[in-house]
Write a protein that holds these residues in place. Structure first.
Motif, PDB file in Angstrom:
ATOM      1  N   ASP A  46       2.562   2.914   3.029  1.00  0.00           N
ATOM      2  CA  ASP A  46       1.648   4.070   2.990  1.00  0.00           C
ATOM      3  C   ASP A  46       2.423   5.324   2.568  1.00  0.00           C
ATOM      4  O   ASP A  46       2.049   6.445   2.920  1.00  0.00           O
ATOM      5  CB  ASP A  46       0.926   4.291   4.322  1.00  0.00           C
ATOM      6  N   HIS A  69       0.853  -1.208   0.000  1.00  0.00           N
ATOM      7  CA  HIS A  69       0.000   0.000   0.000  1.00  0.00           C
ATOM      8  C   HIS A  69       0.877   1.241   0.000  1.00  0.00           C
ATOM      9  O   HIS A  69       1.622   1.491   0.949  1.00  0.00           O
ATOM     10  CB  HIS A  69      -0.890  -0.003   1.258  1.00  0.00           C
ATOM     11  N   HIS A 107       1.103   5.478  -2.078  1.00  0.00           N
ATOM     12  CA  HIS A 107       0.482   6.465  -2.965  1.00  0.00           C
ATOM     13  C   HIS A 107       1.581   7.047  -3.844  1.00  0.00           C
ATOM     14  O   HIS A 107       2.171   8.077  -3.511  1.00  0.00           O
ATOM     15  CB  HIS A 107      -0.204   7.563  -2.133  1.00  0.00           C
ATOM     16  N   GLU A 138      -8.444   2.870  -0.861  1.00  0.00           N
ATOM     17  CA  GLU A 138      -8.782   2.572   0.489  1.00  0.00           C
ATOM     18  C   GLU A 138     -10.150   3.123   0.831  1.00  0.00           C
ATOM     19  O   GLU A 138     -10.465   4.274   0.552  1.00  0.00           O
ATOM     20  CB  GLU A 138      -7.724   3.106   1.458  1.00  0.00           C
TER      21      GLU A 138
END
Ligand SMILES: [Zn+2]
Length: 289
Positions: free
Chosen positions: A237, A37, A39, A127
């Motif tokens: 993250d 996960h 971005h 998410e």
């Protein structure tokens, strides 16, 4: 997520953080691993360089995650073109109020997410979930969107990637009431050992971020200690939540190597074994690669 939102969420802006090159690359683990996960669109470095650095650190697969329609489209396109990248698409609970003013608009946005979720390179719906720590959207609004995303994940046959902040009870209750999809991941798992046991009993995967490496987070390591080895993932993250020893500096997928090492020591297994465990769980959740 807008830059303004990122700033409000405590992400340092340009000029406040050291240049990316000042963060030393982690020593590559003995086997390939993944970042479950991140971005990529929010990392202030060229995506190609970020991915090359990840590969050099043994991180061969990356899930890049959308939080609104533009970033979900971006993630799906990135996964279509960049090798080793897969996408997750959704409206983040904190973005739900801003995403639509009326029920009709909400249905249009959700239809767009459902369309993206059906693409082969999109491997998760997320998410999505509940965030009772921030008040950007009323809890009732967040719950409606969460339930709609659960339905999309089921229909698309994709994993559900959950954002759960200060909302454990409601997240678990909604999953139980609506019936969870076959594959459920708690991204940036933030529960204690008791919560980990409840997730384990339901077969939910717990994805640990850099927070598990923080000195002041013994409860998270206790949760990782009781989580079954086959229900553990590692993530960054990024650009948020940089693991120790670089906490506070810019985060990138390469840094998940530190988190994998931390999890190996908590689980008292070799680092290569931990890499194999997260790779296998990643493939079960997101695969085939
Ligand atoms: Zn995220």
């Amino acid at each position: 997520m807008t830059a303004a939102r990122a700033a409000r969420d405590g992400v340092p802006g340009p000029g406040q953080v050291p240049a990316p090159g000042q963060v030393p690359a982690p020593e590559p683990p003995p086997a390939p691993a993944l970042d479950a996960h991140c971005h990529l669109d929010l990392i202030e470095q060229p995506t190609g360089e970020v991915l090359a650095a990840a590969r050099a650190a043994g991180i061969t697969r990356v899930i890049t995650v959308g939080v609104d329609l533009p970033s979900s489209h971006w993630s799906a396109e990135c996964a279509d073109t960049a090798p080793g990248v897969y996408a997750a698409v959704a409206i983040h609970p904190n973005e739900t109020a801003a995403a639509a003013a009326t029920a009709a608009q909400r249905d249009e946005v959700l239809a767009e997410i459902a369309k993206l979720a059906a693409l082969p390179q999109v491997r998760a719906v997320g998410e999505t979930g509940l965030d009772y720590y921030r008040d950007y959207a009323a809890p009732g609004v967040q719950r409606e969107w969460f339930r709609a995303h659960i339905e999309i994940a089921k229909q698309a046959g994709k994993a559900l990637m959950i954002h759960d902040r200060d909302a454990h009870e409601d997240v678990l209750a909604i999953l139980a009431a609506d019936g969870p999809p076959d594959r459920v991941i708690f991204h940036c798992f933030s529960g204690d050992a008791a919560m980990a046991e409840r997730c384990a009993a339901a077969g939910y995967v717990m994805s640990f971020a850099g927070t598990v490496t923080f000195t002041n987070a013994p409860a998270l390591r206790e949760a990782a200690a009781v989580a079954p080895p086959g229900l553990i993932l590692a993530e960054t993250d990024a650009p948020f939540l940089t693991p120790m020893p670089h906490r506070g500096k810019p985060n990138t997928p390469a840094m998940v190597a530190h988190t994998v090492r931390c999890l190996a020591s908590v689980k008292q297994v070799g680092v290569a074994d931990m890499c194999e465990l997260v790779t296998a769980t990643g493939e079960r959740m997101f695969g085939p690669w």
